[in-house]
Scaffold this active site. Structure first.
Site, short mmCIF file in Angstrom:
data_model
loop_
_atom_site.label_atom_id
_atom_site.label_comp_id
_atom_site.label_asym_id
_atom_site.label_seq_id
_atom_site.Cartn_x
_atom_site.Cartn_y
_atom_site.Cartn_z
N ASP A 1 0.87 -1.16 0.00
CA ASP A 1 0.00 0.00 0.00
C ASP A 1 0.91 1.23 0.00
OD1 ASP A 1 -2.45 1.50 0.57
OD2 ASP A 1 -3.16 -0.37 1.48
N GLU B 1 -6.79 3.44 -5.57
CA GLU B 1 -8.06 3.44 -4.82
C GLU B 1 -8.82 4.70 -5.21
OE1 GLU B 1 -10.01 3.71 -0.36
OE2 GLU B 1 -8.19 4.80 -0.85
C1 GLC Z 1 -8.13 4.90 2.37
C2 GLC Z 1 -7.92 3.68 3.20
C3 GLC Z 1 -8.57 3.88 4.53
C4 GLC Z 1 -7.93 5.06 5.21
C5 GLC Z 1 -7.99 6.30 4.32
C6 GLC Z 1 -7.07 7.37 4.81
O1 GLC Z 1 -9.46 5.11 2.06
O2 GLC Z 1 -8.39 2.55 2.53
O3 GLC Z 1 -8.49 2.75 5.35
O4 GLC Z 1 -8.55 5.33 6.43
O5 GLC Z 1 -7.57 6.00 3.01
O6 GLC Z 1 -5.74 6.99 4.61
#
Ligand code: GLC
Length: 545
Positions: free
Chosen positions: A111, A278
């Site tokens: 990640d 994402e």
């Molecule tokens: C993304 C992650 C989540 C996190 C957010 C802030 O959406 O998947 O878990 O809280 O980013 O980093």
């Protein structure tokens, strides 16, 4: 025809890569396997479960963050991008995990959280130390208005204002998430270079790519204009709930694509790596993240199945809208659950969970499985005094804690379901002695057996992993489509309702075949022709001839 054969073959001159025909498996490291008895999962734990993942048949593991972090947002607040949090182990443990993953012919993704750091990251400590610090502009600082008014109306995703006042330097800084997660200023070229260096560090180590956190947040409107209220809002402005506004100025800015392209250019300097983003956006906006000439993210995560109501007409329309919107050479992908959303089996119910699996693994595109979904894990009820997720704690009246979908993997009937020798950081469900990998491994009717069979079928069939998709038809209960490559063709029929229905070909079309997998194991091997009856919650994978 096997994937191995097709790997070097071409369809429309395209060579298919591992991240196109493979299956990704997301691990939330805190919850996969604890090896040292502190109640929190770790890297050695993951390594010890690699044989299971290989047995399951997945091709690639994505690990949620494992870096040093004060854990305000459970690792998504990073204080050192190049280290390993001691809770998870050491860099040697990581190297071993990477090595062992590769030894088994699998890939490993990390990640990358480039939008924000922890407020304890040395960059931010410097930035906040004075207005003339060289790193001041690495974050988004702004004066207050008259009487200390906030710079604009932007809200934090986790509730409340997105601006935090810094007493010492008398300015606000912006944080899209917690105040402990200040947003980096991606308009600053030094920030860009620093993060590309981080990427290089891990790619040089040999990881196979990144899942990039909140990609669509990375650049904000230069003028910091107010977001307009959302026409669908059920809140008042005073509630300070993120969804009240339409975040048109704080997210998805045109310049973000330049950043994504930089990341992609770097990724492309290495062989065979993948860049996943994402992105929670409607389909038409989502597909822009493939970038001009397909030089953006390889896979902008497609969250349709995770956000849409479980309704055959809606889902069928979304599948086709997505297929229709994909740029030429843009490769599709599908996700059912992740660490931020309810698990699929809780959202749509146990009876539909196999249908969802069948859909995930037979639609065209790369599937991502969330750990535990393969045994039908459900969201665990966490008593309110045990909530630890900041999203849940900050908005206690909305019941939005993400803890329920982040609970420990249920391995066996042993103490703590084989996850840990000691009390896990989040509780297990009462039935974990029954619902676990061990019991399901020996049960041919289990969810695990179903997933494993499905993954295996997908792996050995080019039609299923890279073949063309064509919708057949959908109605108020079912969705049907075909997958085809060369002389191999499958028909998939999914009954998204609890009532029986039948598949009745239209326009004089005719379908003959053998059921190779179904939610009712007893039906496997049966011949079907034309009008095919389905029980409620039944799904069929049919090899046509
Ligand atoms: C993304 C992650 C989540 C996190 C957010 C802030 O959406 O998947 O878990 O809280 O980013 O980093």
């Amino acid at each position: 025809m096997t994937t191995e054969q097709t790997r070097t073959e071409t369809l429309n001159q395209t060579k298919y890569l591992w991240w196109q025909h493979g299956v990704i498996y997301q691990i939330y490291p805190r919850s996969f396997q604890d090896s040292n008895g502190d109640g929190v999962g770790d890297l050695k734990g993951v390594t010890s479960r690699l044989d299971y993942l290989q047995w399951l048949g997945v091709d690639c593991i994505w690990l949620s963050p494992i870096y040093p972090s004060p854990m305000a947002d459970f690792g998504y607040d990073i204080s050192d991008y190049r280290g390993i949090h001691p809770l998870f182990g050491t860099m040697e443990d990581f190297d071993e995990l990477l090595h062992e993953t590769h030894n088994r012919g699998m890939k490993l993704l990390l990640d990358l959280v480039p939008n924000h750091t922890s407020d304890q990251h040395p960059w931010f400590l410097e930035s906040r130390s004075s207005k003339d610090n060289p790193k001041r502009d690495w974050y988004i600082w702004h004066d207050g208005g008259e009487n200390g008014a906030l710079p604009n109306n932007w809200l934090s995703v986790f509730g409340g204002h997105a601006w935090e006042w810094d007493e010492q330097t008398q300015q606000y800084y912006y944080h899209a998430f917690l105040k402990e997660q200040p947003d980096l200023n991606w308009r600053n070229p030094e920030v860009q270079q620093a993060m590309l260096d981080v990427m290089r560090f891990w790619l040089d180590k040999g990881i196979d790519g990144f899942r990039v956190d909140v990609m669509w947040h990375m650049i904000k409107d230069e003028q910091l204009r107010d977001n307009p209220p959302s026409p669908d809002s059920i809140y008042n402005a005073d509630d300070l709930i993120y969804d009240h506004y339409n975040p048109v100025y704080s997210t998805d800015q045109p310049e973000v694509h330049d950043i994504v392209r930089m990341m992609r250019d770097l990724t492309d300097q290495y062989d065979d790596r993948v860049l996943i983003g994402e992105i929670y956006l409607p389909i038409q906006k989502l597909v822009t993240y493939y970038g001009l000439d397909n030089k953006g993210a390889h896979l902008p995560f497609n969250f349709q199945l995770l956000t849409l109501p479980w309704d055959s007409a809606r889902i069928a329309a979304a599948i086709d809208e997505y297929e229709g919107a994909l740029p030429v050479q843009g490769w599709p992908n599908w996700v059912l659950s992740n660490h931020d959303k309810p698990r699929i089996s809780s959202r749509i119910g146990r009876s539909q969970a196999k249908i969802a699996a069948l859909m995930l693994l037979t639609l065209r595109g790369t599937p991502t499985i969330y750990y535990g979904d393969e045994i039908g894990m459900r969201d665990v009820a966490i008593p309110i005094n045990e909530i630890v997720d900041p999203q849940g704690l900050n908005m206690p009246d909305l019941n939005v804690s993400r803890d329920p979908s982040r609970t420990p993997m249920q391995w066996s009937s042993e103490i703590n379901s084989g996850f840990s020798q000691n009390k896990p950081w989040l509780r297990l469900p009462y039935n974990s002695g029954r619902v676990n990998v061990e019991t399901q491994k020996s049960n041919p009717y289990s969810m695990l057996a179903f997933y494993r069979k499905l993954i295996a079928l997908r792996k050995e069939s080019a039609a299923l992993n890279i073949g063309a998709y064509s919708p057949v038809y959908s109605d108020q209960q079912l969705i049907s489509y075909t997958r085809e490559f060369g002389d191999e063709k499958f028909l998939i029929i999914l009954n998204l309702s609890h009532r029986p229905c039948y598949f009745k070909p239209r326009n004089n079309a005719s379908y003959k075949g053998t059921i190779v997998l179904g939610t009712e194991t007893e039906r496997v091997g049966m011949q079907v022709e034309d009008i095919i009856t389905l029980a409620g919650d039944e799904g069929l994978l049919i090899r046509l001839y």
